[in-house]
Design a protein around this motif. Structure first.
Motif, PDB file in Angstrom:
ATOM      1  N   GLN A 207       0.837  -1.202   0.000  1.00 55.04           N
ATOM      2  CA  GLN A 207       0.000   0.000   0.000  1.00 55.04           C
ATOM      3  C   GLN A 207       0.873   1.253   0.000  1.00 55.04           C
ATOM      4  N   ARG A 208       1.948   1.221   0.731  1.00 52.90           N
ATOM      5  CA  ARG A 208       2.878   2.355   0.764  1.00 52.90           C
ATOM      6  C   ARG A 208       3.546   2.541  -0.606  1.00 52.90           C
ATOM      7  N   TYR A 209       3.945   1.440  -1.231  1.00 48.50           N
ATOM      8  CA  TYR A 209       4.502   1.525  -2.581  1.00 48.50           C
ATOM      9  C   TYR A 209       3.470   2.136  -3.544  1.00 48.50           C
ATOM     10  N   ASP A 210       2.238   1.615  -3.481  1.00 49.38           N
ATOM     11  CA  ASP A 210       1.174   2.114  -4.358  1.00 49.38           C
ATOM     12  C   ASP A 210       0.956   3.610  -4.153  1.00 49.38           C
ATOM     13  N   SER A 211       0.940   4.041  -2.908  1.00 54.16           N
ATOM     14  CA  SER A 211       0.724   5.464  -2.613  1.00 54.16           C
ATOM     15  C   SER A 211       1.847   6.319  -3.184  1.00 54.16           C
ATOM     16  N   LEU A 212       3.084   5.896  -2.976  1.00 51.33           N
ATOM     17  CA  LEU A 212       4.214   6.641  -3.543  1.00 51.33           C
ATOM     18  C   LEU A 212       4.087   6.736  -5.062  1.00 51.33           C
ATOM     19  N   ALA A 213       3.768   5.629  -5.697  1.00 51.98           N
ATOM     20  CA  ALA A 213       3.663   5.599  -7.163  1.00 51.98           C
ATOM     21  C   ALA A 213       2.526   6.485  -7.659  1.00 51.98           C
ATOM     22  N   LEU A 214       1.419   6.483  -6.962  1.00 47.97           N
ATOM     23  CA  LEU A 214       0.262   7.276  -7.391  1.00 47.97           C
ATOM     24  C   LEU A 214       0.440   8.773  -7.153  1.00 47.97           C
ATOM     25  N   MET A 215       1.248   9.135  -6.173  1.00 48.73           N
ATOM     26  CA  MET A 215       1.403  10.541  -5.820  1.00 48.73           C
ATOM     27  C   MET A 215       2.465  11.268  -6.654  1.00 48.73           C
ATOM     28  N   THR A 216       3.206  10.541  -7.470  1.00 51.37           N
ATOM     29  CA  THR A 216       4.241  11.176  -8.279  1.00 51.37           C
ATOM     30  C   THR A 216       3.881  11.118  -9.757  1.00 51.37           C
ATOM     31  N   GLU A 217       4.376  12.093 -10.487  1.00 56.99           N
ATOM     32  CA  GLU A 217       4.220  12.088 -11.939  1.00 56.99           C
ATOM     33  C   GLU A 217       5.355  11.321 -12.606  1.00 56.99           C
ATOM     34  N   THR A 218       6.353  10.928 -11.823  1.00 59.43           N
ATOM     35  CA  THR A 218       7.518  10.226 -12.365  1.00 59.43           C
ATOM     36  C   THR A 218       7.802   8.944 -11.584  1.00 59.43           C
ATOM     37  N   PRO A 219       6.888   7.962 -11.657  1.00 64.86           N
ATOM     38  CA  PRO A 219       7.121   6.713 -10.927  1.00 64.86           C
ATOM     39  C   PRO A 219       8.342   5.942 -11.415  1.00 64.86           C
ATOM     40  N   GLY A 220       8.871   6.300 -12.572  1.00 68.19           N
ATOM     41  CA  GLY A 220      10.075   5.643 -13.063  1.00 68.19           C
ATOM     42  C   GLY A 220      11.312   5.940 -12.232  1.00 68.19           C
ATOM     43  N   ASN A 221      11.214   6.930 -11.349  1.00 70.18           N
ATOM     44  CA  ASN A 221      12.326   7.262 -10.456  1.00 70.18           C
ATOM     45  C   ASN A 221      12.227   6.534  -9.119  1.00 70.18           C
TER      46      ASN A 221
END
Length: 171
Positions: free
Chosen positions: A66-80
């Motif tokens: 869930q923490r990973y998902d939240s980080l990924a959803l909150m950024t425009e650059t999940p590739g970083n």
């Protein structure tokens, strides 16, 4: 760098940051790290499985993902964003079971552009056979092979035989 002051210092210095998912505050998950990623920063987010292995405390994989998902959803650059998939140190069978149980969530992170690191534990299968099996479970080869280097590390001779597009040394 999971503590607020360490994280802030690293971000201000403009260096890549490494954090443990379970030790992040809500502010770090929803504001600090996503903003840093959007500015071009890089973040390695560890699951905490190695610490769990050392202490014997159980992992809460639903919370970590869930923490990973939240980080990924909150950024425009999940590739970083680099995240470590569920695993159990030194237990190839349990690692495979965990990967199968969380495959949909891991595929979703990969589809979003996150760099998912899959720890390749030693066991009955060779490292290469395990990589191939993981590719089947995840239905993709778009992951980074994580090579454990501390306890239960894969022998160097076996590491030399591994073939994949990307590797990360864990530990």
């Amino acid at each position: 760098m999971s503590s607020k002051s360490d994280l802030r210092g690293a971000i201000e210095a403009g260096v890549p940051v490494g954090v443990v998912a379970g030790k992040l505050s809500s502010a770090a998950i929803f504001l600090t790290i996503p903003r840093y990623l959007d500015r071009g920063g890089m973040c390695f987010c560890d699951s905490g499985a190695f610490s769990s292995f050392l202490t014997g405390e159980p992992m809460d994989w639903a919370d970590v993902l869930q923490r990973y998902d939240s980080l990924a959803l909150m950024t425009e650059t999940p590739g970083n964003l680099y995240v470590v998939a569920p695993d159990k140190v030194g237990d190839q069978g349990e690692t495979l079971r965990l990967l199968a149980a969380w495959a949909d969530r891991l595929r979703n992170l990969i589809t979003q552009g996150c760099k998912v690191i899959i720890p390749i534990q030693c066991g009955r299968l060779s490292g290469q056979a395990l990589i191939d099996m993981v590719a089947g479970v995840l239905q993709t080869r778009q992951f980074i092979v994580g090579i454990p280097s501390n306890r239960a590390a894969m022998p160097v001779d076996e590491c030399r035989m591994l073939r994949h597009s990307a590797f990360h040394i864990l530990g």
